[in-house]
Design a protein around this motif. Structure first.
Motif, PDB file in Angstrom:
ATOM      1  N   ARG A 103       1.349  -1.514   0.122  1.00  0.00           N
ATOM      2  CA  ARG A 103       0.383  -0.029   0.007  1.00  0.00           C
ATOM      3  C   ARG A 103       0.729   1.433  -0.575  1.00  0.00           C
ATOM      4  N   ARG A 376     -16.299   6.574  -4.596  1.00  0.00           N
ATOM      5  CA  ARG A 376     -15.581   6.525  -5.538  1.00  0.00           C
ATOM      6  C   ARG A 376     -15.060   6.433  -6.394  1.00  0.00           C
ATOM      7  N   ALA A 377     -14.774   6.488  -7.866  1.00  0.00           N
ATOM      8  CA  ALA A 377     -14.679   5.805  -9.250  1.00  0.00           C
ATOM      9  C   ALA A 377     -14.258   4.593  -9.041  1.00  0.00           C
ATOM     10  N   GLU A 379     -12.553   1.994 -10.127  1.00  0.00           N
ATOM     11  CA  GLU A 379     -11.084   1.726 -10.621  1.00  0.00           C
ATOM     12  C   GLU A 379     -10.048   1.447 -10.391  1.00  0.00           C
ATOM     13  N   THR A 380     -10.360   0.373  -9.960  1.00  0.00           N
ATOM     14  CA  THR A 380      -9.453  -0.770  -9.449  1.00  0.00           C
ATOM     15  C   THR A 380      -9.220  -1.627  -9.992  1.00  0.00           C
ATOM     16  N   THR A 398      -4.162  -0.541  -7.155  1.00  0.00           N
ATOM     17  CA  THR A 398      -4.990   0.240  -7.919  1.00  0.00           C
ATOM     18  C   THR A 398      -4.632   1.457  -7.806  1.00  0.00           C
ATOM     19  N   ASN A 400      -5.970   4.672  -7.143  1.00  0.00           N
ATOM     20  CA  ASN A 400      -7.305   4.453  -6.945  1.00  0.00           C
ATOM     21  C   ASN A 400      -8.549   4.822  -7.218  1.00  0.00           C
ATOM     22  N   GLU A 419      -4.232   7.934  -4.442  1.00  0.00           N
ATOM     23  CA  GLU A 419      -4.466   7.433  -2.851  1.00  0.00           C
ATOM     24  C   GLU A 419      -4.692   8.114  -1.682  1.00  0.00           C
ATOM     25  N   ASP A 422      -7.896   8.579   0.167  1.00  0.00           N
ATOM     26  CA  ASP A 422      -8.122   7.534   1.143  1.00  0.00           C
ATOM     27  C   ASP A 422      -7.801   7.877   2.354  1.00  0.00           C
ATOM     28  N   SER A 451      -7.466   1.378   3.242  1.00  0.00           N
ATOM     29  CA  SER A 451      -7.919   0.697   2.221  1.00  0.00           C
ATOM     30  C   SER A 451      -9.123  -0.112   2.229  1.00  0.00           C
ATOM     31  N   SER A 452      -9.765  -0.440   1.219  1.00  0.00           N
ATOM     32  CA  SER A 452     -11.219  -1.453   1.905  1.00  0.00           C
ATOM     33  C   SER A 452     -10.942  -2.629   0.816  1.00  0.00           C
ATOM     34  N   MET A 453      -9.574  -2.217   0.087  1.00  0.00           N
ATOM     35  CA  MET A 453      -9.539  -3.266  -0.847  1.00  0.00           C
ATOM     36  C   MET A 453      -9.161  -5.128  -0.119  1.00  0.00           C
ATOM     37  N   PRO A 471     -12.680  -4.605  -7.467  1.00  0.00           N
ATOM     38  CA  PRO A 471     -12.162  -3.443  -6.784  1.00  0.00           C
ATOM     39  C   PRO A 471     -13.295  -2.355  -6.575  1.00  0.00           C
ATOM     40  N   GLY A 472     -13.980  -1.635  -6.345  1.00  0.00           N
ATOM     41  CA  GLY A 472     -15.064  -0.293  -6.000  1.00  0.00           C
ATOM     42  C   GLY A 472     -14.994  -0.021  -4.429  1.00  0.00           C
ATOM     43  N   GLY A 473     -14.459   0.395  -4.387  1.00  0.00           N
ATOM     44  CA  GLY A 473     -13.639   1.659  -2.969  1.00  0.00           C
ATOM     45  C   GLY A 473     -14.078   0.696  -1.876  1.00  0.00           C
TER      46      GLY A 473
HETATM   47  O1  DON Z   1      -8.172   1.514  -1.444  1.00  0.00           O
HETATM   48  C1  DON Z   1      -9.402   1.178  -1.348  1.00  0.00           C
HETATM   49  O2  DON Z   1      -9.802   0.382  -0.931  1.00  0.00           O
HETATM   50  C2  DON Z   1      -9.521   2.445  -3.369  1.00  0.00           C
HETATM   51  N1  DON Z   1      -8.535   3.428  -2.494  1.00  0.00           N
HETATM   52  C3  DON Z   1      -9.736   1.164  -3.865  1.00  0.00           C
HETATM   53  C4  DON Z   1     -10.704   2.475  -4.469  1.00  0.00           C
HETATM   54  C5  DON Z   1     -11.573   1.473  -5.928  1.00  0.00           C
HETATM   55  O3  DON Z   1     -11.451   0.721  -5.714  1.00  0.00           O
HETATM   56  C6  DON Z   1     -11.721   2.632  -7.089  1.00  0.00           C
HETATM   57  N2  DON Z   1     -12.500   1.610  -7.678  1.00  0.00           N
HETATM   58  N3  DON Z   1     -13.598   1.811  -7.143  1.00  0.00           N
END
Ligand code: DON
Length: 570
Positions: A103, A376-377, A379-380, A398, A400, A419, A422, A451-453, A471-473
């Motif tokens: 991270r 969040r957009a 994209e991850t 990601t 972010n 990032e 976050d 993070s939420s990953m 992905p998906g924030g």
């Molecule tokens: O670490 C995280 O949880 C976020 N930065 C992830 C971002 C993400 O998944 C973007 N897509 N929605």
């Protein structure tokens, strides 16, 4: 009394036949089976490269690192060398697993209020775009650590395919061409970005165009020849630091030199006899996932209809309570004690179950007084890999937001993350519009942002059963939860489990978000009638997953159709 109401509620639901519509067959991603290896990622080039590496004698770690480098070329909205992420690896012989944390970190000069203006107001743009939004990248160190400890092939061998793709180009598909064309406005102030993601004459990309990235190829070549030193100490470090200085960013060469990826102990739990192995802090993913599963374990989900209102209600309320805990307690465990053990205990789940109302939505404001979240957009990216020996790897990484900060340091050809967004932006200040101010995730020099990953591996009777993530924030943890219960409780095959409509509640805002396709208006109305505020959305996450049939040992790769993923197996 509560039980009686719940019973009446179920009867009512059955009476009006609230069943989901299933997705039509031709919209499904293509499930692939294999016995020797499987790679499922968002991109066909990357998945194929993973399989090629396995066929060449590499193990799943080699393949996962090769896929990660390839995605940095072919999926630049999220695939990266200028971002960060997490990798869970499980070894079948020892039954041990490790979590690699790469991270990003806050730069040394970062301060808790760096995104506030002189009146103390949060300036969102500053944390999302441009040089100030960038955290010290971790991907190259993370991949190197994985390879040094667990890889079989050479570092060069796993980067080579990515260099070729960058050097000689790859064919843009429709989705990617459209994505590049849509960015000109968002990143209009970012010269390097526009130069790289535009045709030389400024015209729009078309499906079928060959996209070549010479500078990225050169950066990858430097990394292949000189290891992570090229990125953190050598020429690339110089270029990043120079760009930062020129455009008012904070990252210095010292920050880059100091960056280290770390191996952590995964967070683990048990759910109905399955072992869940997932990401510990600085991700909230594994902890909150296990908390939710523990809560749900007290209910016989398998006897409930998957998309009946009472099922969706129960899951939504579970999410609400767990996400409140996410906001309250989670942050970088290197900077303070995080009560993970308490949150993942069965006893704690029992105490939450007692607070659930099974017939009515409890307003979020009633269960806690903090927090609301920022959209969040989407994209991850997440990919899953398994090799012939059963070594399993789940990776989510990601930039972010899509295409990160928009910053491409001059001469490097790759994007830097955003990032820093976050972190919690305004210390001590939590409102119902989007700011969280709780302490565990306040900015500090060299701290990792929460993070939420949720890269996750599930085992049954000591054998790997499933590999998943998304992905998906903040929706990530719930996407993973949806896929897991679809398989374990609702007995779906892995492709159906990935395809099935998903839902998301994150405590604040107090909204239950549902993928509309496949869920009837009647179901939605029933939920509204018991107090849910509903928002429907067309897609949530991108859970490229693998399931291993416990009886036959066959690998099933399930790509997520939502982002056009590809499974490759043999
Ligand atoms: O670490 C995280 O949880 C976020 N930065 C992830 C971002 C993400 O998944 C973007 N897509 N929605």
């Amino acid at each position: 009394m509560k039980t009686r109401k719940f019973f009446l509620f179920i009867v009512l639901c059955f009476a009006i036949q609230l069943y989901p519509l299933s997705l039509s067959a031709n919209e499904r991603g293509d499930i692939v089976s294999g016995k020797n290896g499987m790679v499922v990622s968002v991109d066909k080039y990357a998945s194929q490269i993973g399989i090629d590496i396995l066929k060449k004698g590499g193990n799943a770690v080699d393949a996962a690192v090769a896929v990660g480098f390839a995605l940095a070329v072919t999926y630049p909205s999220a695939g990266n060398i200028g971002g960060g992420g997490f990798m869970i690896i499980r070894f079948p012989d020892t039954k041990e697993s490790v979590a690699i944390d790469f991270r990003e970190k806050a730069p040394g000069k970062a301060t808790p209020d760096m995104y506030l203006d002189e009146n103390g107001k949060y300036v969102r743009k500053r944390s999302y775009y441009g040089h100030l939004a960038v955290g010290v990248p971790g991907t190259v160190k993370g991949f190197e650590l994985a390879m040094k400890k667990y890889g079989k092939l050479s570092w060069k061998e796993v980067i080579e395919p990515a260099i070729n793709l960058a050097e000689n180009g790859f064919v843009l598909n429709k989705r990617m061409a459209k994505s590049f064309n849509s960015l000109k406005k968002r990143f209009k102030d970012y010269k390097e970005f526009l130069r790289i993601f535009s045709r030389p004459d400024g015209s729009d990309f078309k499906e079928g165009d060959i996209f070549v990235q010479k500078e990225l190829a050169e950066s990858l070549r430097l990394i292949a020849n000189n290891g992570s030193d090229a990125f953190y100490k050598g020429k690339i470090a110089d270029l990043i630091a120079k760009d930062m200085e020129k455009y008012g960013g904070l990252i210095t060469k010292e920050d880059l030199e100091k960056y280290e990826a770390v191996i952590r102990k995964p967070v683990t739990g048990n759910y109905r006899g399955y072992k869940i192995i997932s990401m510990p802090p600085p991700s909230s993913g594994g902890t909150i996932l296990i908390e939710m599963l523990n809560i749900l374990e007290g209910f016989e989900l398998s006897k409930m209809e998957r998309y009946a209102p009472e099922t969706l209600h129960l899951i939504s309320e579970t999410m609400k309570f767990a996400y409140l805990d996410r906001a309250k307690y989670l942050g970088d465990s290197d900077f303070g004690k995080i009560p993970v053990d308490m949150l993942i205990s069965k006893k704690y789940a029992e105490s939450i179950r007692k607070r659930l109302n099974l017939v009515k939505a409890i307003p979020s404001a009633e269960i806690g007084k903090d927090i609301l979240t920022i959209e969040r957009a989407n994209e991850t990216t997440h990919y899953s890999v398994i090799d012939k020996d059963g070594i399993a790897v789940a990776t989510t990484y990601t930039l972010n937001g899509g295409y990160g900060s928009g910053v491409v340091p001059e001469g490097t050809g790759f994007l830097l993350n955003n990032e820093m967004a976050d972190f919690n932006m305004k210390p001590g200040y939590t409102d119902n519009k989007g700011l969280i101010g709780t302490k565990p995730n306040i900015i500090k020099p060299y701290k990792r942002m929460l993070s939420s990953m949720t890269p996750t591996i599930i085992t049954k009777d000591g054998k790997t059963f499933m590999i998943t993530g998304s992905p998906g924030g903040r929706t990530i943890i719930n996407t993973v939860l949806n896929v897991i219960i679809n398989v374990i409780d609702f007995k779906m095959n892995i492709q159906d489990a990935v395809d099935a409509p998903r839902m998301h509640h994150q405590w604040m805002p107090d909204i239950l978000r549902i993928e509309k396709e496949g869920i009837s208006d009647k179901v939605l109305d029933s939920l509204k009638n018991i107090g849910h505020k509903i928002s429907t959305r067309w897609r949530q996450g991108d859970a490229n997953s693998i399931l291993i049939d416990p009886k036959t040992g066959i690998y099933y790769g399930a790509p997520d159709k939502r982002s056009g993923g590809t499974a490759a197996g043999y």
